[in-house]
Design a protein around this motif. Structure first.
Motif, PDB file in Angstrom:
ATOM      1  N   MET A 170       0.850  -1.201   0.000  1.00 17.46           N
ATOM      2  CA  MET A 170       0.000   0.000   0.000  1.00 17.46           C
ATOM      3  C   MET A 170       0.880   1.244   0.000  1.00 17.46           C
ATOM      4  O   MET A 170       1.879   1.320   0.724  1.00 17.46           O
ATOM      5  N   ASP A 171       0.497   2.221  -0.805  1.00 21.30           N
ATOM      6  CA  ASP A 171       1.164   3.525  -0.835  1.00 21.30           C
ATOM      7  C   ASP A 171       0.360   4.456   0.075  1.00 21.30           C
ATOM      8  O   ASP A 171      -0.744   4.878  -0.281  1.00 21.30           O
ATOM      9  N   ILE A 172       0.892   4.748   1.250  1.00 22.50           N
ATOM     10  CA  ILE A 172       0.138   5.489   2.267  1.00 22.50           C
ATOM     11  C   ILE A 172       0.854   6.788   2.620  1.00 22.50           C
ATOM     12  O   ILE A 172       2.046   6.779   2.952  1.00 22.50           O
ATOM     13  N   SER A 173       0.125   7.890   2.542  1.00 22.61           N
ATOM     14  CA  SER A 173       0.636   9.197   2.969  1.00 22.61           C
ATOM     15  C   SER A 173      -0.262   9.724   4.074  1.00 22.61           C
ATOM     16  O   SER A 173      -1.485   9.549   4.023  1.00 22.61           O
ATOM     17  N   VAL A 174       0.335  10.383   5.068  1.00 22.22           N
ATOM     18  CA  VAL A 174      -0.417  10.896   6.206  1.00 22.22           C
ATOM     19  C   VAL A 174      -0.350  12.414   6.198  1.00 22.22           C
ATOM     20  O   VAL A 174       0.741  12.992   6.074  1.00 22.22           O
ATOM     21  N   TYR A 175      -1.512  13.068   6.327  1.00 13.61           N
ATOM     22  CA  TYR A 175      -1.609  14.516   6.240  1.00 13.61           C
ATOM     23  C   TYR A 175      -2.280  15.108   7.480  1.00 13.61           C
ATOM     24  O   TYR A 175      -3.101  14.456   8.128  1.00 13.61           O
ATOM     25  N   ARG A 176      -1.931  16.343   7.758  1.00 14.84           N
ATOM     26  CA  ARG A 176      -2.755  17.145   8.662  1.00 14.84           C
ATOM     27  C   ARG A 176      -3.998  17.565   7.882  1.00 14.84           C
ATOM     28  O   ARG A 176      -3.946  17.691   6.643  1.00 14.84           O
ATOM     29  N   PRO A 177      -5.133  17.792   8.564  1.00 14.69           N
ATOM     30  CA  PRO A 177      -6.370  18.103   7.830  1.00 14.69           C
ATOM     31  C   PRO A 177      -6.229  19.269   6.850  1.00 14.69           C
ATOM     32  O   PRO A 177      -6.743  19.198   5.720  1.00 14.69           O
ATOM     33  N   GLY A 178      -5.527  20.316   7.251  1.00 17.51           N
ATOM     34  CA  GLY A 178      -5.398  21.483   6.379  1.00 17.51           C
ATOM     35  C   GLY A 178      -4.545  21.255   5.160  1.00 17.51           C
ATOM     36  O   GLY A 178      -4.553  22.069   4.231  1.00 17.51           O
ATOM     37  N   ASP A 179      -3.785  20.157   5.143  1.00 17.35           N
ATOM     38  CA  ASP A 179      -2.906  19.864   4.014  1.00 17.35           C
ATOM     39  C   ASP A 179      -3.562  18.976   2.960  1.00 17.35           C
ATOM     40  O   ASP A 179      -2.966  18.690   1.925  1.00 17.35           O
ATOM     41  N   LEU A 180      -4.781  18.525   3.236  1.00 24.73           N
ATOM     42  CA  LEU A 180      -5.491  17.698   2.260  1.00 24.73           C
ATOM     43  C   LEU A 180      -5.910  18.573   1.079  1.00 24.73           C
ATOM     44  O   LEU A 180      -6.509  19.635   1.257  1.00 24.73           O
ATOM     45  N   SER A 181      -5.584  18.153  -0.131  1.00 28.11           N
ATOM     46  CA  SER A 181      -5.886  18.971  -1.309  1.00 28.11           C
ATOM     47  C   SER A 181      -7.368  18.930  -1.658  1.00 28.11           C
ATOM     48  O   SER A 181      -8.102  18.033  -1.235  1.00 28.11           O
ATOM     49  N   ALA A 182      -7.800  19.905  -2.456  1.00 22.66           N
ATOM     50  CA  ALA A 182      -9.191  19.945  -2.901  1.00 22.66           C
ATOM     51  C   ALA A 182      -9.528  18.702  -3.722  1.00 22.66           C
ATOM     52  O   ALA A 182     -10.638  18.159  -3.630  1.00 22.66           O
ATOM     53  N   ALA A 183      -8.565  18.227  -4.527  1.00 24.34           N
ATOM     54  CA  ALA A 183      -8.797  17.024  -5.341  1.00 24.34           C
ATOM     55  C   ALA A 183      -8.977  15.795  -4.453  1.00 24.34           C
ATOM     56  O   ALA A 183      -9.816  14.929  -4.734  1.00 24.34           O
ATOM     57  N   GLU A 184      -8.204  15.731  -3.369  1.00 23.36           N
ATOM     58  CA  GLU A 184      -8.331  14.588  -2.455  1.00 23.36           C
ATOM     59  C   GLU A 184      -9.661  14.631  -1.714  1.00 23.36           C
ATOM     60  O   GLU A 184     -10.312  13.598  -1.525  1.00 23.36           O
ATOM     61  N   ARG A 185     -10.073  15.813  -1.302  1.00 24.69           N
ATOM     62  CA  ARG A 185     -11.380  15.937  -0.646  1.00 24.69           C
ATOM     63  C   ARG A 185     -12.497  15.531  -1.598  1.00 24.69           C
ATOM     64  O   ARG A 185     -13.458  14.857  -1.199  1.00 24.69           O
ATOM     65  N   ALA A 186     -12.375  15.947  -2.866  1.00 21.42           N
ATOM     66  CA  ALA A 186     -13.404  15.585  -3.862  1.00 21.42           C
ATOM     67  C   ALA A 186     -13.440  14.071  -4.080  1.00 21.42           C
ATOM     68  O   ALA A 186     -14.517  13.480  -4.230  1.00 21.42           O
ATOM     69  N   ALA A 187     -12.262  13.430  -4.078  1.00 19.91           N
ATOM     70  CA  ALA A 187     -12.215  11.978  -4.253  1.00 19.91           C
ATOM     71  C   ALA A 187     -12.862  11.268  -3.068  1.00 19.91           C
ATOM     72  O   ALA A 187     -13.584  10.274  -3.239  1.00 19.91           O
ATOM     73  N   TRP A 188     -12.640  11.768  -1.873  1.00 19.42           N
ATOM     74  CA  TRP A 188     -13.246  11.212  -0.652  1.00 19.42           C
ATOM     75  C   TRP A 188     -14.774  11.321  -0.728  1.00 19.42           C
ATOM     76  O   TRP A 188     -15.494  10.345  -0.492  1.00 19.42           O
ATOM     77  N   THR A 189     -15.248  12.499  -1.113  1.00 22.12           N
ATOM     78  CA  THR A 189     -16.694  12.717  -1.238  1.00 22.12           C
ATOM     79  C   THR A 189     -17.292  11.812  -2.309  1.00 22.12           C
ATOM     80  O   THR A 189     -18.397  11.266  -2.135  1.00 22.12           O
TER      81      THR A 189
END
Length: 364
Positions: free
Chosen positions: A1-20
């Motif tokens: 697995m390719d896993i990256s860990v972020y602080r909430p404010g560092d999550l990109s708009a594209a990543e948030r859209a993918a989550w949604t």
């Protein structure tokens, strides 16, 4: 697995859209439980603004996000579900047929242990570490409010008849009954929070709204609006006065019930039950599939439910001294609480003691 860990404010708009997008398609992919608002990016980001320990692991396959795992972490590596204590649904939001190794995920997140108490169904790599499973009642309205009422009348005819009779009597005694599904007045939210705090004290329970971070979290979510997510304040009025209210979270298909309360002066009319039926009617009109009433044994939930989901609690651990120490501290507390809650011969005396303590606290 390719896993990256972020602080909430560092999550990109594209990543948030993918989550949604994963949540929006969950019911089509056979995992409708992943659409719960407590699993939404908006909830995690709101908790992150009140709790500095929030992190988000993004798991990628072929360079694209395949799963999102929100958690909280101490410096020692003790992990908890985001918002543990106020979150009613926890887990990893993922693509269909995605599999993961729980301990590999913990290692990548810098966790020795991850604790949960409302793990959503279908999380097989985590479920093996569950210490117990519990019902979470729901009200199905995907076929419309009339279909829900037919099922309710068949299941609880006396309850249904009595509740509607009380609503009519409330209108005669207190004035016109009026319902607002999405009340935007902050004063109404403050009224609800005051009622809930008083209820906690009256029943001898810990007052959640005595914690500043929970106050801040609820107020943030009240003002949170996106296309698939919103904090929803529903209020029942009689004669122009608020007499019952509920604050919960909504996605496209799920309304998660969270903080219900009412004015005790109107208790003989069962305003909380009337409110929940009005919520079901409005939710059905909005295209909601079901209202999740949340884990916990309550008579009103048994009366309103059409079925039950199952949530689990427990710990996923790695072989690490911190994990052993955390389990040794937490297991006896959890076991005692669950024993009391699950057995009437324990729960009823304990509940009476708590209420007596609550009366003393209220008088003081």
């Amino acid at each position: 697995m390719d896993i990256s860990v972020y602080r909430p404010g560092d999550l990109s708009a594209a990543e948030r859209a993918a989550w949604t997008a994963l949540q929006s398609k969950a019911h089509l992919n056979g995992s409708p439980e992943l659409a719960n608002p407590f699993l939404s990016p908006e909830f995690t980001l709101a908790v992150g603004r009140t709790r500095r320990s929030v992190r988000i692991a993004v798991v990628r396959e072929d360079g694209e996000p395949a799963a999102f795992f929100p958690f909280q972490r101490t410096a020692a590596g003790v992990g908890r579900a985001v918002g543990l204590g106020v979150s009613d649904c926890q887990g990893l939001v993922h693509r269909p047929d995605f599999t993961w190794d729980a301990r590999e995920l913990l290692r990548a997140c810098g966790l020795a242990v991850w604790e949960f108490d409302h793990l959503v169904e279908g999380q097989t790599p985590f479920e093996g570490s569950a210490s117990g499973a519990f019902p979470s009642p729901v009200m199905d309205v995907d076929q419309g409010y009339d279909a829900y009422l037919r099922q309710l009348r068949a299941h609880s005819p006396k309850f249904t008849r009595t509740t509607f009779a009380k609503e009519r009597r409330l209108g005669r005694d207190a004035g016109e009954v009026h319902y607002v599904h999405d009340e935007r007045d902050p004063a109404a939210l403050r009224t609800l929070m005051a009622w809930k705090s008083a209820q906690y004290r009256r029943t001898g329970r810990s007052d959640r709204f005595a914690h500043p971070w929970i106050n801040e979290l609820v107020q943030q979510l009240f003002h949170t609006r996106s296309e698939p997510f919103a904090g929803i304040l529903s209020v029942l009025y009689a004669g122009g006065r608020p007499i019952a209210a509920h604050f919960g979270l909504r996605t496209e298909r799920v309304l998660a019930c969270w903080f219900p309360a009412y004015d005790p002066a109107y208790s003989k009319y069962s305003p909380g039950l009337i409110l929940h039926l009005r919520m079901a009617e409005a939710a059905a009109a909005d295209g909601i599939a079901y209202l999740d009433l949340g884990r916990g044994q309550k008579e009103y939930k048994d009366s309103l439910k059409t079925r039950e989901l199952i949530v689990s609690e427990g710990w996923v651990t790695r072989r690490h001294p911190v994990a052993f120490g955390h389990r040794a501290h937490r297991v006896p507390v959890r076991a005692l609480r669950n024993a009391v809650l699950s057995r009437p011969e324990f729960f009823e005396p304990a509940d009476k003691i708590l209420k007596r303590v609550g009366k003393i606290r209220s008088k003081g």
